[in-house]
Design an enzyme around this catalytic site. Structure first.
Site, PDB file in Angstrom:
ATOM      1  N   HIS A  35       0.859  -1.182   0.000  1.00 19.56           N
ATOM      2  CA  HIS A  35       0.000   0.000   0.000  1.00 19.56           C
ATOM      3  C   HIS A  35       0.895   1.232   0.000  1.00 19.56           C
ATOM      4  CE1 HIS A  35       1.041   0.142   4.244  1.00 19.56           C
ATOM      5  NE2 HIS A  35       0.480  -1.036   4.443  1.00 19.56           N
ATOM      6  N   GLY A  37       1.870   3.138   2.258  1.00 18.13           N
ATOM      7  CA  GLY A  37       2.882   3.146   3.304  1.00 18.13           C
ATOM      8  C   GLY A  37       4.165   2.492   2.838  1.00 18.13           C
ATOM      9  N   HIS A  38       4.034   1.321   2.221  1.00 16.35           N
ATOM     10  CA  HIS A  38       5.209   0.645   1.659  1.00 16.35           C
ATOM     11  C   HIS A  38       5.862   1.503   0.572  1.00 16.35           C
ATOM     12  CE1 HIS A  38       2.769  -2.979   2.972  1.00 16.35           C
ATOM     13  NE2 HIS A  38       3.920  -3.199   3.582  1.00 16.35           N
ATOM     14  N   LYS A 150       5.427   2.731  11.951  1.00 15.58           N
ATOM     15  CA  LYS A 150       4.168   2.173  12.460  1.00 15.58           C
ATOM     16  C   LYS A 150       4.448   0.963  13.345  1.00 15.58           C
ATOM     17  CE  LYS A 150      -0.153  -0.004  11.096  1.00 15.58           C
ATOM     18  NZ  LYS A 150       0.193  -1.406  11.400  1.00 15.58           N
ATOM     19  N   SER A 186      -2.260  -0.135   6.716  1.00 16.93           N
ATOM     20  CA  SER A 186      -1.859  -1.500   7.050  1.00 16.93           C
ATOM     21  C   SER A 186      -2.475  -2.449   6.045  1.00 16.93           C
ATOM     22  CB  SER A 186      -2.339  -1.870   8.460  1.00 16.93           C
ATOM     23  OG  SER A 186      -2.189  -3.253   8.692  1.00 16.93           O
ATOM     24  N   ARG A 188      -3.672  -5.165   6.716  1.00 14.10           N
ATOM     25  CA  ARG A 188      -4.828  -5.812   7.348  1.00 14.10           C
ATOM     26  C   ARG A 188      -6.093  -4.957   7.279  1.00 14.10           C
ATOM     27  NH1 ARG A 188      -0.471  -7.730  10.551  1.00 14.10           N
ATOM     28  NH2 ARG A 188      -0.524  -9.995  10.858  1.00 14.10           N
TER      29      ARG A 188
END
Length: 279
Positions: A35, A37-38, A150, A186, A188
Site C-alpha cells: 500500500h 505506506g510501503h 508504524k 496496514s 490488514r
C-alpha cells in the site's frame, strides 16, 4: 522494468556487480499486500540509494497464529505492478525453502526491547522477525534498510540487532503513513467491515488526546485509563496494551518525557490493529 529474483545467489551476484560500480543499494523488506505506506518507504529508499530491492516474503516464523498466517493477503502480481511504477530495480520474492532450507537450525533472539507489548502477546514473534530480517540482510547484501515507524517496537528490535551483531547495514526509520482520516495504513485494513473502517480512525484521535493530556501534566495512569474506557465505549475490542514508553529502550515512563511514545494494540472485529505516536 522490475526484475523478479527468487534465488539468493542470483541476487547477490547482481548486487555485487552494482557495488563494484560504486552504487549504493537499499532494501525495503515487506510481506507484500503493498500500500502507500510501503511505497513511501520505496520513495525514501530511491532518494538515498542508487538501486532499490523490495523483498516480499510472508514469514511463517513470525506468526504464532496459523489462521492469521493463512489469511494474510497475497497479491504478488498487483504488488509487482506497483513496484514497477515506483521504479524498483529488483523484487526479491523467495519461497520458504529458499529462506529456510532443509536442516535450517538458527534463530536470532534479541532481549530487552522484545520483552514488553508484542513480546507478551505474540510469543516467538520477534525471534521469527529478527531471524528473517537477518536472513534478508544477508541475502540482499544491501547497505541500507528502510522500515516504517508504524511497527515501532519492530524498528527498535531491528536497530538493536544490527548494533549488537555489527551488521554492515544502516537501518532507516520512516514516518507512519496515514489515510486522510488518520488511520495508519496496514495490509490488514482491507479485512475491516464498512462499520469497522468508519470507527478505526478514532484510535488515532484518542492517542492524540492522550498525548495532549500527558504534555499538559496529567498523570500517565489516569490518562491511559481514560483512553481505555473511551476505546471500549466507542466499540473497540480487547486492548492488548496501551502504554507510554521510552521511544528507544521501550522502558515504561511514569511521567511526561521528551522521547516518550504512546503504543497500542487492540482488536477491531477480526483485525488486530497496532499504532503509535510520539509524545
Amino acid at each position: 522494468m522490475t526484475l523478479v529474483i527468487r534465488n539468493s545467489t542470483e541476487l547477490q551476484e547482481k548486487v555485487a556487480a552494482w557495488k563494484r560500480s560504486g552504487m549504493l543499494v537499499g532494501v525495503v523488506p515487506t510481506m507484500g499486500a503493498l500500500h502507500d505506506g510501503h511505497l513511501s518507504l520505496v520513495k525514501t529508499a530511491r532518494a538515498q540509494s542508487d538501486r532499490v530491492i523490495v523483498t516480499i516474503f510472508v514469514n511463517p516464523m513470525q506468526f504464532n497464529n496459523t489462521d492469521d498466517l493463512a489469511k494474510y493477503p497475497r497479491h504478488e502480481e498487483r504488488d509487482l505492478a506497483l513496484l514497477e511504477a515506483a521504479g524498483v530495480d529488483v523484487l526479491f520474492a523467495p519461497d520458504v525453502t529458499e529462506v529456510y532450507p532443509d536442516g535450517f537450525a538458527t534463530t536470532v533472539s534479541v532481549s530487552g526491547v522484545t520483552a514488553p507489548m508484542e513480546g507478551e502477546h505474540r510469543p516467538g514473534h520477534f525471534d521469527g522477525m529478527a531471524t528473517v530480517v537477518a536472513k534478508l540482510f544477508g541475502m540482499t547484501q544491501a547497505g541500507s534498510a528502510f522500515f516504517g515507524e508504524k511497527d515501532w517496537q519492530q524498528l527498535q528490535v531491528v536497530k538493536r540487532m544490527v548494533r549488537d551483531l555489527n551488521l554492515p547495514i544502516t537501518v532507516v526509520g520512516c514516518p507512519t503513513i496515514r489515510e486522510e482520516d488518520g488511520l495508519a495504513m496496514s495490509s490488514r485494513n482491507v479485512r475491516l467491515s464498512a462499520e469497522e473502517r468508519a470507527l478505526a480512525p478514532e484510535l488515532h484521535r484518542i492517542l492524540q488526546e492522550v498525548a495532549a493530556k500527558l504534555r499538559a501534566g496529567q498523570a500517565v495512569e489516569s490518562a491511559l485509563a481514560e483512553a481505555r474506557a473511551e476505546l471500549a465505549a466507542k466499540g473497540f475490542g480487547a486492548v492488548d496494551y496501551l502504554d507510554f514508553r521510552s521511544g528507544e529502550s521501550l522502558a515504561p515512563l511514569e511521567a511526561f518525557a521528551e522521547n516518550g511514545r504512546l503504543l497500542v494494540a487492540l482488536s477491531l472485529g477480526q483485525v488486530r490493529m497496532i499504532d503509535n505516536i510520539a509524545v
